[in-house]
Design a protein around this motif. Sequence first.
Motif, PDB file in Angstrom:
ATOM      1  N   ILE A  44      -7.721  18.243 -11.537  1.00 41.03           N
ATOM      2  CA  ILE A  44      -8.394  18.432 -11.128  1.00 41.03           C
ATOM      3  C   ILE A  44      -8.067  16.476 -10.822  1.00 41.03           C
ATOM      4  N   CYS A  45      -8.382  15.599  -9.532  1.00 40.37           N
ATOM      5  CA  CYS A  45      -7.916  14.246  -9.862  1.00 40.37           C
ATOM      6  C   CYS A  45      -9.134  13.201 -10.431  1.00 40.37           C
ATOM      7  N   ILE A  46      -8.810  12.739 -10.563  1.00 38.28           N
ATOM      8  CA  ILE A  46      -9.913  11.523 -11.351  1.00 38.28           C
ATOM      9  C   ILE A  46      -9.566  10.642 -11.695  1.00 38.28           C
ATOM     10  N   SER A  47     -10.050   9.206 -11.045  1.00 40.99           N
ATOM     11  CA  SER A  47      -9.545   8.020 -10.357  1.00 40.99           C
ATOM     12  C   SER A  47     -10.343   7.254 -11.302  1.00 40.99           C
ATOM     13  N   ASP A  48     -12.005   7.358 -11.723  1.00 38.70           N
ATOM     14  CA  ASP A  48     -12.883   6.390 -12.229  1.00 38.70           C
ATOM     15  C   ASP A  48     -12.629   6.026 -13.135  1.00 38.70           C
ATOM     16  N   VAL A  49     -12.039   5.230 -14.087  1.00 37.11           N
ATOM     17  CA  VAL A  49     -11.440   4.242 -14.648  1.00 37.11           C
ATOM     18  C   VAL A  49     -12.530   4.733 -16.319  1.00 37.11           C
ATOM     19  N   GLU A  50     -13.605   4.527 -16.179  1.00 35.66           N
ATOM     20  CA  GLU A  50     -14.114   4.601 -17.423  1.00 35.66           C
ATOM     21  C   GLU A  50     -13.599   6.126 -17.665  1.00 35.66           C
ATOM     22  N   LEU A  51     -13.876   7.311 -17.056  1.00 36.60           N
ATOM     23  CA  LEU A  51     -13.710   8.416 -17.093  1.00 36.60           C
ATOM     24  C   LEU A  51     -12.399   8.693 -17.406  1.00 36.60           C
ATOM     25  N   ALA A  52     -10.920   8.400 -16.821  1.00 38.41           N
ATOM     26  CA  ALA A  52     -10.006   8.185 -17.372  1.00 38.41           C
ATOM     27  C   ALA A  52      -9.605   7.267 -19.167  1.00 38.41           C
ATOM     28  N   LYS A  53     -10.470   6.779 -19.772  1.00 41.49           N
ATOM     29  CA  LYS A  53     -10.396   5.548 -20.731  1.00 41.49           C
ATOM     30  C   LYS A  53     -11.227   6.546 -21.337  1.00 41.49           C
ATOM     31  N   GLU A  54     -12.248   7.725 -21.412  1.00 39.61           N
ATOM     32  CA  GLU A  54     -12.718   8.504 -22.325  1.00 39.61           C
ATOM     33  C   GLU A  54     -11.889   9.182 -22.349  1.00 39.61           C
TER      34      GLU A  54
ATOM     35  N   ILE B  30      -2.815   6.204 -10.507  1.00 44.57           N
ATOM     36  CA  ILE B  30      -2.112   5.162 -11.071  1.00 44.57           C
ATOM     37  C   ILE B  30      -2.409   4.064  -9.958  1.00 44.57           C
ATOM     38  N   THR B  31      -1.376   4.481  -9.209  1.00 38.46           N
ATOM     39  CA  THR B  31      -1.222   4.044  -8.000  1.00 38.46           C
ATOM     40  C   THR B  31      -2.305   3.997  -7.362  1.00 38.46           C
ATOM     41  N   MET B  32      -3.600   4.576  -7.978  1.00 36.46           N
ATOM     42  CA  MET B  32      -4.254   4.714  -6.306  1.00 36.46           C
ATOM     43  C   MET B  32      -5.899   3.925  -7.465  1.00 36.46           C
TER      44      MET B  32
ATOM     45  N   ASP C  67       0.339  -0.892   0.157  1.00 38.00           N
ATOM     46  CA  ASP C  67      -0.185  -0.110  -0.434  1.00 38.00           C
ATOM     47  C   ASP C  67       0.515   1.345   0.052  1.00 38.00           C
ATOM     48  N   ILE C  68       1.524   1.815  -1.382  1.00 38.09           N
ATOM     49  CA  ILE C  68       2.807   2.705  -1.419  1.00 38.09           C
ATOM     50  C   ILE C  68       1.688   3.749  -1.639  1.00 38.09           C
ATOM     51  N   THR C  69       1.076   4.196  -1.777  1.00 34.22           N
ATOM     52  CA  THR C  69       0.025   5.217  -2.052  1.00 34.22           C
ATOM     53  C   THR C  69       0.620   6.726  -0.692  1.00 34.22           C
ATOM     54  N   GLN C  70       0.190   6.263   0.191  1.00 31.43           N
ATOM     55  CA  GLN C  70       1.003   6.852   1.676  1.00 31.43           C
ATOM     56  C   GLN C  70       2.266   7.626   1.456  1.00 31.43           C
TER      57      GLN C  70
ATOM     58  N   CYS D 293       3.646   0.151 -10.836  1.00 37.62           N
ATOM     59  CA  CYS D 293       4.358   1.088 -12.295  1.00 37.62           C
ATOM     60  C   CYS D 293       5.389   1.984 -11.509  1.00 37.62           C
ATOM     61  N   PRO D 294       5.969   1.684 -12.510  1.00 39.46           N
ATOM     62  CA  PRO D 294       7.251   3.514 -12.927  1.00 39.46           C
ATOM     63  C   PRO D 294       6.133   4.448 -12.896  1.00 39.46           C
ATOM     64  N   ALA D 295       5.438   4.037 -13.202  1.00 37.08           N
ATOM     65  CA  ALA D 295       4.639   6.280 -13.685  1.00 37.08           C
ATOM     66  C   ALA D 295       3.421   5.614 -12.907  1.00 37.08           C
ATOM     67  N   ILE D 296       3.242   6.577 -11.973  1.00 41.68           N
ATOM     68  CA  ILE D 296       2.841   6.955 -10.872  1.00 41.68           C
ATOM     69  C   ILE D 296       1.570   7.662 -11.015  1.00 41.68           C
ATOM     70  N   GLU D 297       1.298   8.564 -12.374  1.00 43.01           N
ATOM     71  CA  GLU D 297      -0.119   9.232 -12.189  1.00 43.01           C
ATOM     72  C   GLU D 297       0.892   9.383 -14.063  1.00 43.01           C
TER      73      GLU D 297
END
Length: 515
Positions: A106-116, A415-417, A76-79, A385-389
């Motif tokens: 603005i932080c968006i962590s909804d995968v469907e919105l990220a895909k869009e 990505i990490t979250m 749990d490395i997000t912290q 993941c090497p890229a965290i966002e």
Amino acid sequence: MGYLIIAIAMVTFTIMISKIWTIFLIVFWRPYALTRHFRKQGVMGPRYSLLSGSLHDIKTMTIDARKSVMDKHSNDITQRVLPHYQIWSSLYGERFLYWYGTEAMICISDVELAKEILSNKFGFYPKRKVRPSLVTLIGEGLILSDGVDWVSRRRILNPAFSMDKLKVMISRMASCTISMVDEWKTKAIEAKDKSMTIEMSKEFKELAANIIAHTSFGTSYAHGREAFKAQTELQLLCAASNSNIFIPGTQYLPTKSNIEIWKLDRKIKKSLQCIIESRLSSQSDHCSYGDDLLGIMMDTKNDGANELKMNEIIEECKTFFFAGHETTSNWLVWTVFLLSLHKDWQEKLRQEILEICGMEIPDADMLSKLKMVNMVLLEALRLYCPAIELERIASKDMNLGDLMIPKGTCIKIPITMIHRSTKYWGEDANEFNPMRFINGVSKAANHPNALLAFSVGPRNCIGQNFAMLEVKTVMTLILQRFSWSLSPEYQHAPVNLLTLQPQHGIPIIIKPLEL
């Protein structure tokens, strides 16, 4: 003469008023207006501070987080790598607004919105412009280009990453790896207990650099050493200044930091120039410059429609030198780390490799049959993941789900979250469980695009097949020859230095399987 002076004075005054008004809008009015706009949509966040936005809070949280050392069994490395995201999401919800200086994020962590966002083909969500120091590090190549320029470059570079060309590269990847593991074995045999401790971060950085140099640029780590070394130093400078306030134009001032950046940039360009000139001098009149990445870029000189100028080739070289070794080396490091904790999986992979490859150097057909190796590599990529966002910017007012995103707002995709969200990955989202990938990536989670390691859409990573073949080849050759465990000296402290890295390195105790 008097009228001329008055006219000049009036023009100067008008320009000054215009500049002052622009600054007022950026520094005062826009943050207020955007905060109000998003609040009406239910999106909250930390208060905007004049000029610095949320940067002071981010810096303070990051410094505090880096003082801690985690339990080595915790994923749990997000912290630790995105402490501000974890704190703000707990206070304001999954979607929240914060400020990178005067820039709205603005932080968006909804995968469907990220895909869009990531799948948009009309240029509505281009890459955000990054700081000049980061451009110096990564290069003004494919990663940072947009629009028609990106389309043209991607078309030029795609042939270098076709599967037919990548399969040929496996033998070169293996050759570089065998050179490294033979050296490990020699040193281990000479040791009293026939084992030795290796700092894997350093070893894999050099290996990945050597592989990208051999496969894509027809040279070696030794020849590109100056470029790799300078990029590593430049990366640390960029990471250190990432949460500082940036004032446009200050990149031209002869500050201590800028002078160091200019010096490192000259080193990188000089090293790359030598590699390119070496290729130029080796070409005969009747042949091309070669079918590797460098050769394909240089061959555009014979194609007027898609010609890359020399400075553009250098910038692309910077991009692939950095991206080509930085991401894969960290992927390898965290895979070895996870397998040192999960010896059962280390043994399962070894058995699979010995059944399919024996002690032979693997070829593309063999690598494609290593199902469990593939599962473990994907799980390592999910957890570390090497890229965290990822980040994009709205090029105009956009409707995104139930949100209206104003033009110029930056969208952050953590990505990490997302890779740890129980919503997509289940209750064991923070656990190492390669079996979740038994039916492939699209069925591993509750959303087919929940694994964002290589992004999705038209701008997905051009080098993902190269990276997967490289990591599979390296892990196969190591597992054939060694068993390993985590050194007691290891401190579990993942850190964001533009890519996810172990803050204190990863010391691993290796033991040859055959003496």
